[in-house]
Design a protein around this motif. Structure first.
Motif, PDB file in Angstrom:
ATOM      1  N   SER A  10       0.944  -1.165   0.012  1.00 45.26           N
ATOM      2  CA  SER A  10      -0.126   0.107  -0.025  1.00 45.26           C
ATOM      3  C   SER A  10       0.901   1.268  -0.002  1.00 45.26           C
ATOM      4  CB  SER A  10      -0.748  -0.049   1.018  1.00 45.26           C
ATOM      5  OG  SER A  10      -1.897  -1.195   1.187  1.00 45.26           O
ATOM      6  N   ARG A  11       0.291   2.265  -0.416  1.00 47.67           N
ATOM      7  CA  ARG A  11       1.039   3.635  -0.210  1.00 47.67           C
ATOM      8  C   ARG A  11       0.659   4.472   0.947  1.00 47.67           C
ATOM      9  NH1 ARG A  11      -2.328   7.518  -2.274  1.00 47.67           N
ATOM     10  NH2 ARG A  11      -3.867   6.816  -3.497  1.00 47.67           N
ATOM     11  N   VAL A  12       1.224   5.233   1.295  1.00 50.14           N
ATOM     12  CA  VAL A  12       0.830   6.157   2.418  1.00 50.14           C
ATOM     13  C   VAL A  12      -0.298   6.822   2.199  1.00 50.14           C
ATOM     14  CG1 VAL A  12       1.821   7.840   4.183  1.00 50.14           C
ATOM     15  CG2 VAL A  12       3.236   6.058   3.553  1.00 50.14           C
ATOM     16  N   GLY A  13      -1.397   7.134   2.860  1.00 50.02           N
ATOM     17  CA  GLY A  13      -2.504   7.977   2.634  1.00 50.02           C
ATOM     18  C   GLY A  13      -3.323   7.174   1.657  1.00 50.02           C
ATOM     19  N   ALA A  14      -3.250   5.871   1.218  1.00 55.19           N
ATOM     20  CA  ALA A  14      -3.941   5.273   0.575  1.00 55.19           C
ATOM     21  C   ALA A  14      -5.603   5.032   1.546  1.00 55.19           C
ATOM     22  CB  ALA A  14      -3.527   3.835  -0.034  1.00 55.19           C
ATOM     23  N   GLY A  15      -6.556   5.236   0.656  1.00 54.42           N
ATOM     24  CA  GLY A  15      -7.688   4.896   1.626  1.00 54.42           C
ATOM     25  C   GLY A  15      -8.451   4.041   0.849  1.00 54.42           C
ATOM     26  N   PRO A  16      -9.771   3.929   1.270  1.00 56.65           N
ATOM     27  CA  PRO A  16     -10.561   2.636   0.679  1.00 56.65           C
ATOM     28  C   PRO A  16     -10.899   3.069  -0.602  1.00 56.65           C
ATOM     29  CG  PRO A  16     -11.860   3.908   2.663  1.00 56.65           C
ATOM     30  CD  PRO A  16     -10.401   4.405   2.521  1.00 56.65           C
ATOM     31  N   MET A  17     -11.020   2.184  -1.396  1.00 58.64           N
ATOM     32  CA  MET A  17     -11.266   2.192  -2.860  1.00 58.64           C
ATOM     33  C   MET A  17     -12.641   1.795  -3.034  1.00 58.64           C
ATOM     34  SD  MET A  17      -8.359   3.260  -4.106  1.00 58.64           S
ATOM     35  CE  MET A  17      -8.168   2.665  -5.836  1.00 58.64           C
ATOM     36  N   GLY A  18     -13.191   2.233  -4.200  1.00 62.06           N
ATOM     37  CA  GLY A  18     -14.714   1.616  -4.694  1.00 62.06           C
ATOM     38  C   GLY A  18     -15.642   2.705  -4.806  1.00 62.06           C
ATOM     39  N   GLU A  19     -16.707   2.301  -5.424  1.00 63.88           N
ATOM     40  CA  GLU A  19     -17.707   3.399  -5.713  1.00 63.88           C
ATOM     41  C   GLU A  19     -18.527   3.693  -4.319  1.00 63.88           C
ATOM     42  OE1 GLU A  19     -19.731   5.841  -8.422  1.00 63.88           O
ATOM     43  OE2 GLU A  19     -17.941   4.408  -8.746  1.00 63.88           O
ATOM     44  N   ALA A  20     -18.753   2.813  -3.495  1.00 58.97           N
ATOM     45  CA  ALA A  20     -19.367   2.952  -2.104  1.00 58.97           C
ATOM     46  C   ALA A  20     -18.697   3.987  -1.378  1.00 58.97           C
ATOM     47  CB  ALA A  20     -19.753   1.748  -1.394  1.00 58.97           C
ATOM     48  N   GLU A  21     -17.431   4.185  -1.436  1.00 60.03           N
ATOM     49  CA  GLU A  21     -16.576   5.019  -0.509  1.00 60.03           C
ATOM     50  C   GLU A  21     -16.656   6.724  -1.048  1.00 60.03           C
ATOM     51  OE1 GLU A  21     -15.583   4.050   2.274  1.00 60.03           O
ATOM     52  OE2 GLU A  21     -16.176   1.984   1.868  1.00 60.03           O
ATOM     53  N   ARG A  22     -16.779   6.620  -2.631  1.00 60.13           N
ATOM     54  CA  ARG A  22     -16.606   7.661  -3.200  1.00 60.13           C
ATOM     55  C   ARG A  22     -17.762   8.432  -3.567  1.00 60.13           C
ATOM     56  NH1 ARG A  22     -12.283   5.628  -7.133  1.00 60.13           N
ATOM     57  NH2 ARG A  22     -14.233   4.793  -7.841  1.00 60.13           N
ATOM     58  N   GLY A  23     -18.909   7.800  -3.513  1.00 60.62           N
ATOM     59  CA  GLY A  23     -20.189   8.086  -3.721  1.00 60.62           C
ATOM     60  C   GLY A  23     -20.856   7.759  -5.103  1.00 60.62           C
ATOM     61  N   ASP A  24     -22.052   7.799  -5.389  1.00 58.96           N
ATOM     62  CA  ASP A  24     -22.363   7.788  -6.450  1.00 58.96           C
ATOM     63  C   ASP A  24     -21.939   8.606  -7.760  1.00 58.96           C
ATOM     64  OD1 ASP A  24     -23.503   5.352  -6.029  1.00 58.96           O
ATOM     65  OD2 ASP A  24     -25.617   6.484  -5.398  1.00 58.96           O
ATOM     66  N   SER A  25     -21.493   8.341  -9.093  1.00 62.17           N
ATOM     67  CA  SER A  25     -21.151   9.245  -9.977  1.00 62.17           C
ATOM     68  C   SER A  25     -22.547   9.801 -10.779  1.00 62.17           C
ATOM     69  CB  SER A  25     -20.370   8.552 -10.892  1.00 62.17           C
ATOM     70  OG  SER A  25     -20.888   7.557 -11.772  1.00 62.17           O
ATOM     71  N   ALA A  26     -22.373  10.934 -11.341  1.00 58.50           N
ATOM     72  CA  ALA A  26     -23.513  11.513 -11.941  1.00 58.50           C
ATOM     73  C   ALA A  26     -23.940  10.760 -13.360  1.00 58.50           C
ATOM     74  CB  ALA A  26     -23.124  12.855 -12.342  1.00 58.50           C
ATOM     75  N   PRO A  27     -25.084  10.727 -13.626  1.00 64.81           N
ATOM     76  CA  PRO A  27     -25.492   9.869 -14.613  1.00 64.81           C
ATOM     77  C   PRO A  27     -24.876  10.791 -15.888  1.00 64.81           C
ATOM     78  CG  PRO A  27     -27.363  10.978 -13.526  1.00 64.81           C
ATOM     79  CD  PRO A  27     -26.294  11.260 -12.981  1.00 64.81           C
ATOM     80  N   ARG A  28     -24.221   9.902 -16.888  1.00 62.86           N
ATOM     81  CA  ARG A  28     -23.609  10.146 -18.025  1.00 62.86           C
ATOM     82  C   ARG A  28     -24.374   9.763 -19.363  1.00 62.86           C
ATOM     83  NH1 ARG A  28     -19.868  13.414 -15.735  1.00 62.86           N
ATOM     84  NH2 ARG A  28     -18.309  13.189 -17.408  1.00 62.86           N
ATOM     85  N   VAL A  29     -23.958  10.719 -20.422  1.00 58.49           N
ATOM     86  CA  VAL A  29     -24.354  10.668 -21.654  1.00 58.49           C
ATOM     87  C   VAL A  29     -23.086  10.644 -22.739  1.00 58.49           C
ATOM     88  CG1 VAL A  29     -24.972  12.941 -22.354  1.00 58.49           C
ATOM     89  CG2 VAL A  29     -25.758  11.526 -23.689  1.00 58.49           C
ATOM     90  N   VAL A  30     -22.836   9.513 -23.428  1.00 59.18           N
ATOM     91  CA  VAL A  30     -21.874   9.616 -24.126  1.00 59.18           C
ATOM     92  C   VAL A  30     -22.104   9.732 -25.577  1.00 59.18           C
ATOM     93  CG1 VAL A  30     -20.203   7.828 -25.377  1.00 59.18           C
ATOM     94  CG2 VAL A  30     -20.916   7.588 -22.886  1.00 59.18           C
ATOM     95  N   VAL A  31     -21.385  10.883 -26.106  1.00 58.55           N
ATOM     96  CA  VAL A  31     -21.649  11.641 -27.471  1.00 58.55           C
ATOM     97  C   VAL A  31     -20.492  11.123 -28.322  1.00 58.55           C
ATOM     98  CG1 VAL A  31     -22.199  13.553 -28.644  1.00 58.55           C
ATOM     99  CG2 VAL A  31     -22.818  13.432 -26.510  1.00 58.55           C
ATOM    100  N   GLN A  32     -20.871  10.665 -29.666  1.00 57.08           N
ATOM    101  CA  GLN A  32     -19.813  10.363 -30.618  1.00 57.08           C
ATOM    102  C   GLN A  32     -19.624  11.676 -31.606  1.00 57.08           C
ATOM    103  OE1 GLN A  32     -21.809   7.149 -32.387  1.00 57.08           O
ATOM    104  NE2 GLN A  32     -20.618   5.609 -31.197  1.00 57.08           N
ATOM    105  N   TYR A  33     -18.322  11.800 -31.806  1.00 54.09           N
ATOM    106  CA  TYR A  33     -17.955  12.919 -32.631  1.00 54.09           C
ATOM    107  C   TYR A  33     -16.940  12.252 -33.636  1.00 54.09           C
ATOM    108  CZ  TYR A  33     -19.499  16.172 -29.205  1.00 54.09           C
ATOM    109  OH  TYR A  33     -20.303  17.167 -28.495  1.00 54.09           O
ATOM    110  N   TRP A  34     -17.068  12.725 -34.980  1.00 55.44           N
ATOM    111  CA  TRP A  34     -15.931  12.274 -36.239  1.00 55.44           C
ATOM    112  C   TRP A  34     -15.380  13.645 -36.583  1.00 55.44           C
ATOM    113  CZ3 TRP A  34     -20.533  10.036 -35.274  1.00 55.44           C
ATOM    114  CH2 TRP A  34     -20.922   8.711 -35.041  1.00 55.44           C
ATOM    115  N   CYS A  35     -14.145  13.515 -36.909  1.00 55.25           N
ATOM    116  CA  CYS A  35     -13.330  14.501 -37.685  1.00 55.25           C
ATOM    117  C   CYS A  35     -13.176  14.053 -39.112  1.00 55.25           C
ATOM    118  CB  CYS A  35     -11.793  14.663 -37.029  1.00 55.25           C
ATOM    119  SG  CYS A  35     -10.874  13.418 -37.296  1.00 55.25           S
TER     120      CYS A  35
END
Length: 116
Positions: A10-35
């Protein structure tokens, strides 16, 4: 014999990992772009941000602008070469106008020279 180090790996300062510890992420929408080079980019945006999804996005591979329509991607901007001040003046004036202005400036300098 093991060293007895309880935090090995482990590294110094490492905390618990995982979605439950960070909270839920905001709902996302994926957009496709072409050059214009056919590269596909798929950034994701928050659905509830309140701001609209951008019409164009810079391609991370080639830097060209990318659009959401694969059949008609935006064309890259044309870079104008560097122009000197003289080049801009020559666009606005022809040689005859330049000769008249030069003669006026020389006459003004000559008149100042004659005044004591």
């Amino acid at each position: 014999m093991a060293g007895g180090n309880a935090i090995r790996g482990s590294r110094v300062g490492a905390g618990p990992m995982g979605e439950a510890e960070r909270g839920d992420s905001a709902p996302r929408v994926v957009v496709q772009y072409w050059c214009a080079n056919g590269h596909e980019t798929r950034p994701s945006f928050a659905q509830d941000s309140g701001s609209p999804v951008p019409e164009t996005w810079d391609c991370p591979r080639c830097g060209f602008p990318a659009g959401q329509d694969q059949a008609n991607p935006p064309q890259p901007l044309r870079n104008e070469p560097y122009k000197t001040h003289l080049a801009y003046v020559k666009e606005r004036r022809n040689d005859a106008d330049g000769a008249v202005i030069l003669e006026e400036a020389l006459a003004s300098l000559r008149a100042r020279r004659l005044v004591p």
